[in-house]
Every structure is written in C-alpha cells, then in structure tokens.
Design a protein around this motif. Sequence first.
Motif, PDB file in Angstrom:
ATOM      1  N   TRP A   1      -9.130   9.525  -6.914  1.00  0.00           N
ATOM      2  CA  TRP A   1     -10.265   9.428  -5.983  1.00  0.00           C
ATOM      3  C   TRP A   1      -9.819   9.795  -4.579  1.00  0.00           C
ATOM      4  O   TRP A   1      -8.827   9.269  -4.083  1.00  0.00           O
ATOM      5  CB  TRP A   1     -10.855   8.034  -5.998  1.00  0.00           C
ATOM      6  N   ARG A   2     -10.515  10.738  -3.975  1.00  0.00           N
ATOM      7  CA  ARG A   2     -10.251  11.102  -2.589  1.00  0.00           C
ATOM      8  C   ARG A   2     -11.565  10.850  -1.869  1.00  0.00           C
ATOM      9  O   ARG A   2     -12.468  11.661  -1.932  1.00  0.00           O
ATOM     10  CB  ARG A   2      -9.836  12.579  -2.564  1.00  0.00           C
ATOM     11  N   GLY A   3     -11.683   9.677  -1.229  1.00  0.00           N
ATOM     12  CA  GLY A   3     -12.976   9.294  -0.659  1.00  0.00           C
ATOM     13  C   GLY A   3     -13.978   9.113  -1.788  1.00  0.00           C
ATOM     14  O   GLY A   3     -13.716   8.374  -2.739  1.00  0.00           O
ATOM     15  N   ARG A   4     -15.100   9.817  -1.715  1.00  0.00           N
ATOM     16  CA  ARG A   4     -16.107   9.705  -2.781  1.00  0.00           C
ATOM     17  C   ARG A   4     -15.937  10.787  -3.836  1.00  0.00           C
ATOM     18  O   ARG A   4     -16.704  10.862  -4.789  1.00  0.00           O
ATOM     19  CB  ARG A   4     -17.503   9.784  -2.169  1.00  0.00           C
ATOM     20  N   GLU A   5     -14.947  11.643  -3.636  1.00  0.00           N
ATOM     21  CA  GLU A   5     -14.743  12.739  -4.582  1.00  0.00           C
ATOM     22  C   GLU A   5     -13.713  12.372  -5.634  1.00  0.00           C
ATOM     23  O   GLU A   5     -12.648  11.831  -5.320  1.00  0.00           O
ATOM     24  CB  GLU A   5     -14.226  13.965  -3.828  1.00  0.00           C
ATOM     25  N   LYS A   6     -14.024  12.695  -6.889  1.00  0.00           N
ATOM     26  CA  LYS A   6     -13.071  12.455  -7.958  1.00  0.00           C
ATOM     27  C   LYS A   6     -12.398  13.785  -8.310  1.00  0.00           C
ATOM     28  O   LYS A   6     -13.065  14.735  -8.732  1.00  0.00           O
ATOM     29  CB  LYS A   6     -13.815  11.901  -9.179  1.00  0.00           C
ATOM     30  N   LEU A   7     -11.095  13.842  -8.097  1.00  0.00           N
ATOM     31  CA  LEU A   7     -10.348  15.071  -8.378  1.00  0.00           C
ATOM     32  C   LEU A   7      -9.602  14.907  -9.702  1.00  0.00           C
ATOM     33  O   LEU A   7      -9.192  13.806 -10.058  1.00  0.00           O
ATOM     34  CB  LEU A   7      -9.350  15.358  -7.249  1.00  0.00           C
ATOM     35  N   HIS A   8      -9.440  16.022 -10.408  1.00  0.00           N
ATOM     36  CA  HIS A   8      -8.809  15.967 -11.731  1.00  0.00           C
ATOM     37  C   HIS A   8      -7.496  16.741 -11.746  1.00  0.00           C
ATOM     38  O   HIS A   8      -7.429  17.859 -11.252  1.00  0.00           O
ATOM     39  CB  HIS A   8      -9.760  16.542 -12.781  1.00  0.00           C
ATOM     40  N   TYR A   9      -6.478  16.131 -12.350  1.00  0.00           N
ATOM     41  CA  TYR A   9      -5.152  16.764 -12.438  1.00  0.00           C
ATOM     42  C   TYR A   9      -4.701  16.820 -13.890  1.00  0.00           C
ATOM     43  O   TYR A   9      -4.898  15.861 -14.643  1.00  0.00           O
ATOM     44  CB  TYR A   9      -4.120  15.954 -11.631  1.00  0.00           C
ATOM     45  N   LEU A  10      -4.092  17.930 -14.272  1.00  0.00           N
ATOM     46  CA  LEU A  10      -3.513  18.061 -15.610  1.00  0.00           C
ATOM     47  C   LEU A  10      -2.220  17.250 -15.670  1.00  0.00           C
ATOM     48  O   LEU A  10      -1.367  17.375 -14.795  1.00  0.00           O
ATOM     49  CB  LEU A  10      -3.216  19.549 -15.876  1.00  0.00           C
ATOM     50  N   ASN A  11      -2.100  16.428 -16.697  1.00  0.00           N
ATOM     51  CA  ASN A  11      -0.864  15.671 -16.891  1.00  0.00           C
ATOM     52  C   ASN A  11      -0.153  16.184 -18.154  1.00  0.00           C
ATOM     53  O   ASN A  11      -0.573  15.875 -19.267  1.00  0.00           O
ATOM     54  CB  ASN A  11      -1.178  14.183 -17.037  1.00  0.00           C
ATOM     55  N   PRO A  12       0.894  16.983 -18.004  1.00  0.00           N
ATOM     56  CA  PRO A  12       1.503  17.617 -19.184  1.00  0.00           C
ATOM     57  C   PRO A  12       2.507  16.733 -19.923  1.00  0.00           C
ATOM     58  O   PRO A  12       3.097  17.166 -20.895  1.00  0.00           O
ATOM     59  CB  PRO A  12       2.203  18.843 -18.588  1.00  0.00           C
ATOM     60  N   VAL A  13       2.699  15.481 -19.470  1.00  0.00           N
ATOM     61  CA  VAL A  13       3.738  14.646 -20.086  1.00  0.00           C
ATOM     62  C   VAL A  13       3.502  14.413 -21.589  1.00  0.00           C
ATOM     63  O   VAL A  13       4.435  14.558 -22.380  1.00  0.00           O
ATOM     64  CB  VAL A  13       3.907  13.310 -19.314  1.00  0.00           C
ATOM     65  N   PRO A  14       2.255  14.095 -22.041  1.00  0.00           N
ATOM     66  CA  PRO A  14       2.067  13.903 -23.492  1.00  0.00           C
ATOM     67  C   PRO A  14       2.362  15.183 -24.296  1.00  0.00           C
ATOM     68  O   PRO A  14       2.841  15.105 -25.424  1.00  0.00           O
ATOM     69  CB  PRO A  14       0.588  13.524 -23.627  1.00  0.00           C
ATOM     70  N   ILE A  15       2.083  16.349 -23.704  1.00  0.00           N
ATOM     71  CA  ILE A  15       2.346  17.619 -24.404  1.00  0.00           C
ATOM     72  C   ILE A  15       3.853  17.834 -24.510  1.00  0.00           C
ATOM     73  O   ILE A  15       4.366  18.280 -25.533  1.00  0.00           O
ATOM     74  CB  ILE A  15       1.651  18.798 -23.683  1.00  0.00           C
ATOM     75  N   ASN A  16       4.560  17.484 -23.455  1.00  0.00           N
ATOM     76  CA  ASN A  16       6.022  17.591 -23.486  1.00  0.00           C
ATOM     77  C   ASN A  16       6.608  16.678 -24.570  1.00  0.00           C
ATOM     78  O   ASN A  16       7.591  17.025 -25.223  1.00  0.00           O
ATOM     79  CB  ASN A  16       6.603  17.236 -22.120  1.00  0.00           C
ATOM     80  N   GLU A  17       5.963  15.514 -24.776  1.00  0.00           N
ATOM     81  CA  GLU A  17       6.471  14.608 -25.811  1.00  0.00           C
ATOM     82  C   GLU A  17       6.291  15.185 -27.212  1.00  0.00           C
ATOM     83  O   GLU A  17       7.148  15.041 -28.074  1.00  0.00           O
ATOM     84  CB  GLU A  17       5.791  13.244 -25.693  1.00  0.00           C
ATOM     85  N   ILE A  18       5.152  15.859 -27.427  1.00  0.00           N
ATOM     86  CA  ILE A  18       4.931  16.525 -28.720  1.00  0.00           C
ATOM     87  C   ILE A  18       6.011  17.594 -28.923  1.00  0.00           C
ATOM     88  O   ILE A  18       6.612  17.726 -29.979  1.00  0.00           O
ATOM     89  CB  ILE A  18       3.530  17.186 -28.759  1.00  0.00           C
ATOM     90  N   TYR A  19       6.270  18.336 -27.867  1.00  0.00           N
ATOM     91  CA  TYR A  19       7.251  19.422 -27.904  1.00  0.00           C
ATOM     92  C   TYR A  19       8.651  18.905 -28.241  1.00  0.00           C
ATOM     93  O   TYR A  19       9.307  19.398 -29.152  1.00  0.00           O
ATOM     94  CB  TYR A  19       7.221  20.102 -26.528  1.00  0.00           C
TER      95      TYR A  19
END
Lengths: 155, 109
Positions: free
Chosen positions: B63-81
Amino acid sequence: MTKSEFIYTTYIKTTPEKLWDALTNAEFMKQYWFGMYCTSEWKTGSAWKMQFHDGGLCCTGSVVESNPPKRLVLKWLQEKDAEMKAEGHSLCVFDIEQDEGAVKLTVTHSIDKAQSKTIVGVSGGWPKVLSNLKSLLETGQAVVTRKVDCRGQVA
Amino acid sequence: MVPNEDKVFKALADNSRRLLLDRLHKKAGLTLGELCEGHDMSRQAVTKHLALLEAANLVVPQWRGREKLHYLNPVPINEIYTRWISKYERGRLQALHNLRQALEEKDDD
C-alpha cells in the motif's frame, strides 16, 4: 518520485529470534549466502559490511534501524561495481512477522533512481539466498552450497 | 495465511495469471488499473486472479497511500526450481535454454 524497488517474501517454519540470528550471524550466513557474510554490531547507527568468502569487500553501509527480532533497515552500497557504486546507497528492509505456524520474512530493496543497475543486480540474487535460508532453517541444509569469490568466480 | 505449494501450482496453471506475472516482471509496482490496461480481461477477473496469486505468495501487495501496488515475488518459483534441478544440471539446462532462445529468436526475459 521515480524509484527502483523489489519486494520478496518467504514463509519459514522457524521463530523470529532464530531468523534474526540467521540474518545477523556471519558464520550462519556463510552457509546460505554462497560463502558471503556480513559483520556489524547490528545496532541503529552501526556500520556493516559484506565480504566474499575469500575476504574481498562486496558491500558496505550503515544500520538505519535495528529492532530485533522484527525489523532491520540497512543503507547498502555496492563496492565492487563502479556503476553500481556511483548510483549511491540503496535501502534494504527486512521485516519479520509471526504468521500462524510460520515466520514471514519480507525483503524490500529500493533506490531513488529509475532503471537502477544496483536493483537489477541484487534482485537476481535474493530469491536464491532466501530459498537457501528457508531450507537451512527448516531442514538444517542449504540447497545450493557453492561459494562465490570477489571476482564472481564459483569455488 | 501461510501459502503452500499446491496454491503455487494452481496459481501458475492459468495463462491469464501467468500473463499478469509477466507484466509485473517487466514493470514492478503496477496498480490494478495499470494491470487491466491493454488486455480484454475485466477488472473483476483481474482482481480474482490477483487474489489467487497473492494467496500463493507469487504477488506481494504494497500500500502506498490509497494505492495498492503489486510486485512479483519469484521466491516460490525458485523453490520449485531448486527442488528438482541439482547444481550439476544447471549449466547444461542453461545451455539448452540459450540454444532454444537463439533458434527461436524469442526474447522471454
């Protein structure tokens, strides 16, 4: 304001205290950070540095906030790469929260600069470091045990 | 709610959700509105997909003020790898990947 930023999170079956120790203990760190390690007194205002397994200097900075075992904020300067060093300090925040049976670790690394080489550079390394850390805390073994020296060469 | 591996695989098993991850890989910190731009998914559909991606810890909201920003989190994909690929296979797999990329001249960075 333009900035470059990434946010990575992982859930680890451990305690906040053990996770804090894993993030600040040089000997433990070597096991999951490809032989690299950080040293500092880990108090607000302390200096910290990160070294390669052969002792070469990787990164330096200061501790902006130290609130064990919940939050650690570091000013972070890449010392190895001239372009990255010229970008100045980035900010790295570790947030540790208890979440049901696990501990949620969130790493936010940012710099007040668009298209930052520093952020692109560190963003590739973090998922591997975090997977290794999770595995080490949960099973006692890191997934990847190779070491990297100050020339980027793998031992 | 602690995400488990089933949620990661379920979240990845849909092309629309993979496209949303591609968008966040290209540019981090997009809002819902920005993620809706440029394709024919409804706002509701994107919201639903994002909820599944968040539950799998593949997308991290901020959350940045009233805006919700989205970020890719690659950690679960790295775990599959790392689960199925040993350190000895990595170099050969990268060589095959490079070969395929060169032949297909496809930029899937």
